[in-house]
Design a protein around this motif. Structure first.
Motif, mmCIF file in Angstrom:
data_model
loop_
_atom_site.group_PDB
_atom_site.id
_atom_site.type_symbol
_atom_site.label_atom_id
_atom_site.label_comp_id
_atom_site.label_asym_id
_atom_site.label_seq_id
_atom_site.Cartn_x
_atom_site.Cartn_y
_atom_site.Cartn_z
ATOM 1 N N THR A 23 24.667 -16.520 -6.751
ATOM 2 C CA THR A 23 24.187 -17.765 -6.070
ATOM 3 C C THR A 23 25.596 -18.551 -5.472
ATOM 4 N N TYR A 24 25.474 -19.061 -4.480
ATOM 5 C CA TYR A 24 26.611 -19.725 -3.848
ATOM 6 C C TYR A 24 26.286 -21.367 -3.860
ATOM 7 N N ILE A 25 27.347 -22.063 -3.978
ATOM 8 C CA ILE A 25 27.125 -23.419 -3.992
ATOM 9 C C ILE A 25 27.762 -24.005 -2.754
ATOM 10 N N LEU A 26 26.961 -24.680 -1.988
ATOM 11 C CA LEU A 26 27.561 -25.243 -0.529
ATOM 12 C C LEU A 26 28.272 -26.396 -0.868
ATOM 13 N N SER A 27 29.193 -26.985 -0.191
ATOM 14 C CA SER A 27 29.650 -28.439 -0.153
ATOM 15 C C SER A 27 29.830 -28.753 1.346
ATOM 16 N N PHE A 28 29.732 -29.865 1.757
ATOM 17 C CA PHE A 28 29.800 -30.400 2.961
ATOM 18 C C PHE A 28 31.134 -31.272 3.211
ATOM 19 N N SER A 29 31.852 -30.951 4.323
ATOM 20 C CA SER A 29 32.947 -31.656 4.673
ATOM 21 C C SER A 29 32.828 -32.169 5.972
ATOM 22 N N GLU A 30 32.400 -33.539 6.496
ATOM 23 C CA GLU A 30 32.317 -34.159 7.795
ATOM 24 C C GLU A 30 30.985 -33.501 8.194
ATOM 25 N N GLY A 31 29.851 -33.137 7.280
ATOM 26 C CA GLY A 31 28.728 -32.596 7.970
ATOM 27 C C GLY A 31 28.833 -31.048 8.061
ATOM 28 N N ILE A 32 29.914 -30.443 7.976
ATOM 29 C CA ILE A 32 29.930 -29.040 8.012
ATOM 30 C C ILE A 32 29.924 -28.272 6.809
ATOM 31 N N PHE A 34 30.387 -25.480 3.723
ATOM 32 C CA PHE A 34 31.064 -24.196 3.443
ATOM 33 C C PHE A 34 30.800 -23.968 2.022
ATOM 34 N N ILE A 35 31.401 -22.835 1.427
ATOM 35 C CA ILE A 35 31.002 -22.156 0.263
ATOM 36 C C ILE A 35 31.910 -22.725 -0.776
ATOM 37 N N GLU A 50 32.299 -38.766 -13.242
ATOM 38 C CA GLU A 50 33.643 -39.541 -13.109
ATOM 39 C C GLU A 50 34.404 -39.874 -14.291
ATOM 40 N N GLN A 51 35.521 -39.374 -14.368
ATOM 41 C CA GLN A 51 36.161 -39.696 -15.793
ATOM 42 C C GLN A 51 37.727 -39.908 -15.402
ATOM 43 N N ASP A 52 38.184 -40.965 -15.809
ATOM 44 C CA ASP A 52 39.665 -41.271 -15.559
ATOM 45 C C ASP A 52 39.960 -41.444 -14.194
ATOM 46 N N LYS A 53 39.128 -41.719 -13.248
ATOM 47 C CA LYS A 53 39.357 -41.694 -11.786
ATOM 48 C C LYS A 53 39.218 -40.429 -11.433
ATOM 49 N N ASN A 54 39.107 -39.474 -11.864
ATOM 50 C CA ASN A 54 38.870 -38.187 -11.403
ATOM 51 C C ASN A 54 37.275 -37.870 -11.497
ATOM 52 N N TYR A 55 36.704 -37.050 -10.323
ATOM 53 C CA TYR A 55 35.677 -36.473 -10.207
ATOM 54 C C TYR A 55 35.630 -35.251 -10.415
ATOM 55 N N TYR A 56 34.335 -34.888 -11.080
ATOM 56 C CA TYR A 56 34.263 -33.519 -11.526
ATOM 57 C C TYR A 56 32.581 -33.076 -11.206
ATOM 58 N N VAL A 57 32.677 -31.646 -11.074
ATOM 59 C CA VAL A 57 31.070 -31.093 -11.053
ATOM 60 C C VAL A 57 31.110 -30.230 -12.039
ATOM 61 N N LYS A 71 30.302 -24.188 -16.143
ATOM 62 C CA LYS A 71 31.607 -23.839 -15.560
ATOM 63 C C LYS A 71 32.092 -25.530 -14.906
ATOM 64 N N GLY A 72 33.313 -25.757 -15.410
ATOM 65 C CA GLY A 72 33.844 -27.179 -14.827
ATOM 66 C C GLY A 72 34.460 -27.139 -13.540
ATOM 67 N N TYR A 73 34.400 -28.122 -12.636
ATOM 68 C CA TYR A 73 35.376 -27.976 -11.679
ATOM 69 C C TYR A 73 35.620 -29.537 -11.398
ATOM 70 N N GLN A 74 37.028 -29.753 -10.701
ATOM 71 C CA GLN A 74 37.562 -31.014 -10.079
ATOM 72 C C GLN A 74 37.203 -31.168 -8.726
ATOM 73 N N ILE A 75 36.780 -32.254 -8.361
ATOM 74 C CA ILE A 75 36.587 -32.480 -6.810
ATOM 75 C C ILE A 75 37.667 -32.927 -6.128
ATOM 76 N N ILE A 76 38.388 -32.099 -5.193
ATOM 77 C CA ILE A 76 39.463 -32.805 -4.478
ATOM 78 C C ILE A 76 39.369 -32.790 -3.064
ATOM 79 N N ASN A 77 39.333 -33.765 -2.431
ATOM 80 C CA ASN A 77 39.076 -33.632 -0.922
ATOM 81 C C ASN A 77 37.890 -32.601 -0.588
ATOM 82 N N SER A 78 36.669 -32.940 -1.099
ATOM 83 C CA SER A 78 35.294 -32.372 -0.934
ATOM 84 C C SER A 78 35.518 -30.734 -1.528
ATOM 85 N N GLU A 79 36.411 -30.271 -1.876
ATOM 86 C CA GLU A 79 36.462 -28.835 -2.295
ATOM 87 C C GLU A 79 36.363 -28.862 -3.927
ATOM 88 N N LEU A 80 36.043 -27.762 -4.571
ATOM 89 C CA LEU A 80 36.004 -27.427 -5.949
ATOM 90 C C LEU A 80 37.070 -26.638 -6.524
#
Length: 132
Positions: A23-32, A34-35, A50-57, A71-80
């Protein structure tokens, strides 16, 4: 942030189009789209925190039979970005997340008796740790 789950299709030897087992998780950057990540399982459930001004998935999914994985991921600039040392599993499909605390239930067989255990975890950029 917007995330969606998708399956890729492939043709088998007979020419029939079938979904892949991943299974693939898609994210979107400016409407585009990406996997953002690939999961070796199905039926993901995505929790944004959101925890300590960081965003997580946190992505919970089934990896076979009753095995549920988190599984845990940090979000940085729309990327995991996968958090190190952050993979939890439950052999009875029982992982819950409540206000940033993760509860994982497992069952093990000891001398023909099943014993249930529940472990509580905290998490941060370094991964997960048992809650004391």
């Amino acid at each position: 942030m917007k995330f969606e789950e998708v399956k890729l299709l492939h043709k088998n030897k007979s020419g029939i189009c079938l979904p892949t087992s991943d299974t693939y998780i898609l994210s979107f950057s400016e409407g585009i789209p990406f996997i953002a990540t690939r999961l070796k399982g199905h039926t993901p459930e995505i929790t944004l925190l959101e925890q300590d001004k960081n965003y997580y998935v946190l992505i919970k999914y089934y990896a076979g039979n009753k095995l549920q994985v988190l599984k845990g991921y940090q979000i940085i600039n729309s990327e995991l970005y996968a958090l190190p040392n952050f993979t939890l599993s439950s052999n009875v499909s029982n992982i819950t997340i409540d206000k940033g605390v993760i509860s994982v239930k497992n069952t093990k067989l000891v001398e023909e008796h099943s014993i249930d255990s529940v472990t509580l975890y905290n998490f941060d950029l370094l991964g997960v740790s048992v809650k004391h």
